[in-house]
Design a protein around this motif. Structure first.
Motif, PDB file in Angstrom:
ATOM      1  N   ILE A   1       0.746  -1.137   0.043  1.00 50.19           N
ATOM      2  CA  ILE A   1       0.017   0.116  -0.095  1.00 50.19           C
ATOM      3  C   ILE A   1       0.785   1.331   0.195  1.00 50.19           C
ATOM      4  CG2 ILE A   1      -1.722   1.362   1.337  1.00 50.19           C
ATOM      5  CD1 ILE A   1      -2.647  -1.226   2.450  1.00 50.19           C
ATOM      6  N   GLU A   2       0.741   2.118  -0.834  1.00 48.58           N
ATOM      7  CA  GLU A   2       1.195   3.415  -0.925  1.00 48.58           C
ATOM      8  C   GLU A   2       0.503   4.564  -1.136  1.00 48.58           C
ATOM      9  OE1 GLU A   2       3.492   6.646  -1.111  1.00 48.58           O
ATOM     10  OE2 GLU A   2       4.385   4.678  -0.978  1.00 48.58           O
ATOM     11  N   LYS A   3       0.528   5.663  -0.255  1.00 52.55           N
ATOM     12  CA  LYS A   3      -0.431   6.694  -0.196  1.00 52.55           C
ATOM     13  C   LYS A   3      -0.223   7.498  -1.470  1.00 52.55           C
ATOM     14  CE  LYS A   3      -1.628  10.849   2.505  1.00 52.55           C
ATOM     15  NZ  LYS A   3      -1.256  11.531   3.769  1.00 52.55           N
ATOM     16  N   GLU A   4       1.026   7.553  -2.136  1.00 55.68           N
ATOM     17  CA  GLU A   4       1.134   8.353  -3.486  1.00 55.68           C
ATOM     18  C   GLU A   4       0.726   7.703  -4.519  1.00 55.68           C
ATOM     19  OE1 GLU A   4       2.250  11.520  -3.156  1.00 55.68           O
ATOM     20  OE2 GLU A   4       2.364  11.356  -0.819  1.00 55.68           O
ATOM     21  N   ALA A   5       0.817   8.394  -5.748  1.00 57.10           N
ATOM     22  CA  ALA A   5       0.083   7.634  -6.962  1.00 57.10           C
ATOM     23  C   ALA A   5       1.089   6.776  -7.640  1.00 57.10           C
ATOM     24  CB  ALA A   5      -0.363   8.876  -8.019  1.00 57.10           C
ATOM     25  N   SER A   6       2.253   6.723  -7.259  1.00 54.37           N
ATOM     26  CA  SER A   6       3.175   5.917  -7.710  1.00 54.37           C
ATOM     27  C   SER A   6       4.203   5.277  -6.694  1.00 54.37           C
ATOM     28  CB  SER A   6       4.077   6.462  -8.910  1.00 54.37           C
ATOM     29  OG  SER A   6       4.911   7.587  -8.368  1.00 54.37           O
ATOM     30  N   LEU A   7       4.841   4.291  -6.787  1.00 51.31           N
ATOM     31  CA  LEU A   7       5.830   3.563  -5.995  1.00 51.31           C
ATOM     32  C   LEU A   7       7.243   4.161  -6.277  1.00 51.31           C
ATOM     33  CD1 LEU A   7       4.972  -0.311  -6.416  1.00 51.31           C
ATOM     34  CD2 LEU A   7       4.023   1.575  -4.602  1.00 51.31           C
ATOM     35  N   GLY A   8       7.972   4.131  -5.278  1.00 48.87           N
ATOM     36  CA  GLY A   8       9.399   4.281  -5.479  1.00 48.87           C
ATOM     37  C   GLY A   8       9.924   5.497  -4.098  1.00 48.87           C
ATOM     38  N   GLY A   9       9.046   6.199  -3.725  1.00 43.72           N
ATOM     39  CA  GLY A   9       9.331   6.859  -2.675  1.00 43.72           C
ATOM     40  C   GLY A   9      10.376   8.254  -2.982  1.00 43.72           C
ATOM     41  N   LEU A  10      11.152   8.682  -1.834  1.00 48.51           N
ATOM     42  CA  LEU A  10      12.232   9.516  -2.125  1.00 48.51           C
ATOM     43  C   LEU A  10      13.045   9.007  -2.900  1.00 48.51           C
ATOM     44  CD1 LEU A  10      12.857  12.367  -1.183  1.00 48.51           C
ATOM     45  CD2 LEU A  10      13.864  11.371   0.786  1.00 48.51           C
ATOM     46  N   ALA A  11      13.533   7.915  -3.105  1.00 51.00           N
ATOM     47  CA  ALA A  11      14.557   7.174  -3.571  1.00 51.00           C
ATOM     48  C   ALA A  11      14.558   7.170  -4.939  1.00 51.00           C
ATOM     49  CB  ALA A  11      15.017   5.790  -2.964  1.00 51.00           C
ATOM     50  N   ALA A  12      13.461   7.160  -5.266  1.00 48.14           N
ATOM     51  CA  ALA A  12      12.900   7.191  -6.762  1.00 48.14           C
ATOM     52  C   ALA A  12      13.310   8.516  -7.696  1.00 48.14           C
ATOM     53  CB  ALA A  12      11.546   6.949  -7.148  1.00 48.14           C
ATOM     54  N   ARG A  13      13.869   9.444  -6.991  1.00 56.92           N
ATOM     55  CA  ARG A  13      14.071  10.624  -7.531  1.00 56.92           C
ATOM     56  C   ARG A  13      15.516  10.972  -7.420  1.00 56.92           C
ATOM     57  NH1 ARG A  13       9.463  13.618  -8.380  1.00 56.92           N
ATOM     58  NH2 ARG A  13      10.463  15.363  -8.899  1.00 56.92           N
ATOM     59  N   PHE A  14      16.247   9.963  -7.168  1.00 59.44           N
ATOM     60  CA  PHE A  14      17.781   9.971  -7.143  1.00 59.44           C
ATOM     61  C   PHE A  14      18.328   9.763  -8.661  1.00 59.44           C
ATOM     62  CE2 PHE A  14      18.270   9.036  -2.012  1.00 59.44           C
ATOM     63  CZ  PHE A  14      17.543  10.228  -1.907  1.00 59.44           C
ATOM     64  N   CYS A  15      19.521  10.470  -8.638  1.00 58.76           N
ATOM     65  CA  CYS A  15      20.093  10.157  -9.959  1.00 58.76           C
ATOM     66  C   CYS A  15      21.295   9.267  -9.835  1.00 58.76           C
ATOM     67  CB  CYS A  15      20.732  11.507 -10.749  1.00 58.76           C
ATOM     68  SG  CYS A  15      21.945  12.283  -9.962  1.00 58.76           S
TER      69      CYS A  15
ATOM     70  N   GLU B   1      -4.655   5.180   1.502  1.00 59.16           N
ATOM     71  CA  GLU B   1      -4.363   5.799   2.830  1.00 59.16           C
ATOM     72  C   GLU B   1      -5.049   4.741   3.808  1.00 59.16           C
ATOM     73  OE1 GLU B   1      -4.301   9.908   5.552  1.00 59.16           O
ATOM     74  OE2 GLU B   1      -5.329   9.749   3.344  1.00 59.16           O
ATOM     75  N   ILE B   2      -4.339   4.383   4.803  1.00 58.71           N
ATOM     76  CA  ILE B   2      -4.765   3.743   6.141  1.00 58.71           C
ATOM     77  C   ILE B   2      -5.577   4.502   6.881  1.00 58.71           C
ATOM     78  CG2 ILE B   2      -4.054   2.165   7.984  1.00 58.71           C
ATOM     79  CD1 ILE B   2      -3.239   0.888   5.255  1.00 58.71           C
ATOM     80  N   THR B   3      -6.847   4.193   7.071  1.00 60.56           N
ATOM     81  CA  THR B   3      -7.782   5.046   8.045  1.00 60.56           C
ATOM     82  C   THR B   3      -8.006   4.205   9.476  1.00 60.56           C
ATOM     83  OG1 THR B   3      -9.743   4.140   7.061  1.00 60.56           O
ATOM     84  CG2 THR B   3      -8.681   6.237   6.098  1.00 60.56           C
ATOM     85  N   GLY B   4      -7.632   3.148   9.510  1.00 56.83           N
ATOM     86  CA  GLY B   4      -8.061   2.389  10.821  1.00 56.83           C
ATOM     87  C   GLY B   4      -7.410   1.030  10.694  1.00 56.83           C
ATOM     88  N   VAL B   5      -7.043   0.502  12.176  1.00 59.07           N
ATOM     89  CA  VAL B   5      -6.481  -0.977  12.177  1.00 59.07           C
ATOM     90  C   VAL B   5      -7.113  -1.245  13.354  1.00 59.07           C
ATOM     91  CG1 VAL B   5      -4.459  -1.855  12.887  1.00 59.07           C
ATOM     92  CG2 VAL B   5      -4.513  -0.337  11.045  1.00 59.07           C
ATOM     93  N   ALA B   6      -7.610  -2.607  13.413  1.00 61.43           N
ATOM     94  CA  ALA B   6      -8.285  -3.326  14.510  1.00 61.43           C
ATOM     95  C   ALA B   6      -7.778  -4.875  14.750  1.00 61.43           C
ATOM     96  CB  ALA B   6      -9.831  -3.404  14.308  1.00 61.43           C
TER      97      ALA B   6
END
Length: 345
Positions: free
Chosen positions: A35-49, A84-89
């Motif tokens: 599960i990823e909140k953003e529209a695509s995977l990769g996070g911060l590291a995906a923008r590294f060169c 987005e995660i909204t609850g955990v039980a």
């Protein structure tokens, strides 16, 4: 063992740690939902060169690209982006996780939960003495890297020209009592030096000054890499933490005020551009997620290790500062722990 077809492992966070953990669990035969909140995977590291110069400098940006390609081709790993995660039980091996995606609510069951929530770069404007967000030619290392990755060049924001003399200031947002971040982010020195080497390889006419408190080692090969940097006549090392950056009243140059330990005096030096190496802080969205999962924070403000045996795991830089290489290693070891946990129930 719980029927894994109905109860997959839920990985929260689709950065490099979450991706690697998902791939490792899949190889171990464990069903996974990422599960990823953003529209695509990769996070911060995906923008590294890539920061290769004459040779590979082991920045691992290429590994991120390879892992992104690998998971994009893996249809058997369920991937939910923009969710987005909204609850955990529930508890210990039988969790019910509530999700919101595009205005629609749903619920997933999970045998275990892995939190790979990631980090944010420290907001450089919080150190007002350096002028980020006010002085155009003060940028962060991430800003400079994104110039290279997405535009293929570096330039001064004020006029688009190639800077000839760049200052790289370390420990912005780390090891700083004034903002309450006493920890070292561990990766910034190596990150900045790799960036400098890549720039010097592409633009031999550009000179760099590396301003630091201490240089933190990063990996077995870092000593040789650091020696190569010190031998580069276009890189100057000054052990000093600047107190201020400002515009020269006479020219468009920047002035950096610092204590020169060799001369034993405070000096001001001119530069075309100043690059701030900002530290790591826990991703903003991770704190409410931690509350949902009953996770605490460690003394550095990152996610604390959960109590063993409850089926919740934390991996990657959200557990404490890590570079790409160590995040990958941590994610693989976390996958092994999850697998052992599932088999031991």
């Amino acid at each position: 063992m719980t029927d894994e077809n109905n109860h997959p492992v839920l990985i929260i966070g689709g950065g490099i740690s979450g991706i690697v953990c998902a791939l490792e669990l899949y190889r171990l035969g464990v069903p996974v939902t990422l599960i990823e909140k953003e529209a695509s995977l990769g996070g911060l590291a995906a923008r590294f060169c890539c920061k290769a110069s004459e040779a590979c400098n082991k920045c691992f940006a290429c590994v991120v690209d390879k892992k992104l390609k690998e998971i994009s081709e893996q249809s058997q790993i369920s991937q939910l982006t923009g969710a987005e995660i909204t609850g955990v039980a529930g508890d210990q091996g039988s969790y019910k996780v509530s999700l919101a995606k595009a205005g629609n609510a749903s619920e997933l069951e999970a045998a275990a939960i892995v939190v790979a929530a990631g980090i944010d770069p420290y907001e450089a404007s919080g150190k007002g003495e350096y002028g980020y967000g006010v002085i155009k030619n003060v940028v962060t290392a991430r800003d400079l890297e994104e110039m290279l990755r997405f535009q293929g060049k570096i330039y001064r924001p004020s006029d688009g020209k190639l800077p000839q003399n760049i200052a790289f200031i370390q420990c912005v947002g780390s090891r700083d009592e004034s903002i309450g971040n006493l920890y070292c982010s561990q990766v910034c020195c190596a990150y900045a030096l790799r960036l400098i080497r890549a720039i010097r390889h592409k633009y031999p006419e550009v000179n760099a000054t590396f301003l630091y408190m201490d240089i933190q080692p990063a990996g077995a090969s870092f000593h040789d890499f650091l020696n190569a940097c010190r031998e580069d006549k276009g890189i100057r090392f000054i052990r000093s933490l600047p107190s201020r950056v400002y515009h020269s009243p006479v020219t468009e140059d920047l002035r950096v005020r610092l204590a020169d330990t060799e001369r034993g005096e405070v000096v001001e030096e001119p530069f075309d551009m100043v690059v701030l190496s900002v530290g790591m802080v826990l991703k903003k969205e991770a704190k409410p997620l931690a509350n949902l999962l009953g996770l605490g924070l460690n003394e550095e403000g990152f996610l604390a290790s959960p109590a063993p045996g409850n089926g919740i795991f934390v991996t990657g830089a959200c557990a404490g500062p890590k570079d790409i290489d160590r995040s990958i290693t941590h994610a693989k070891s976390t996958a092994a722990l999850v697998h052992n946990y599932l088999n031991g129930r």
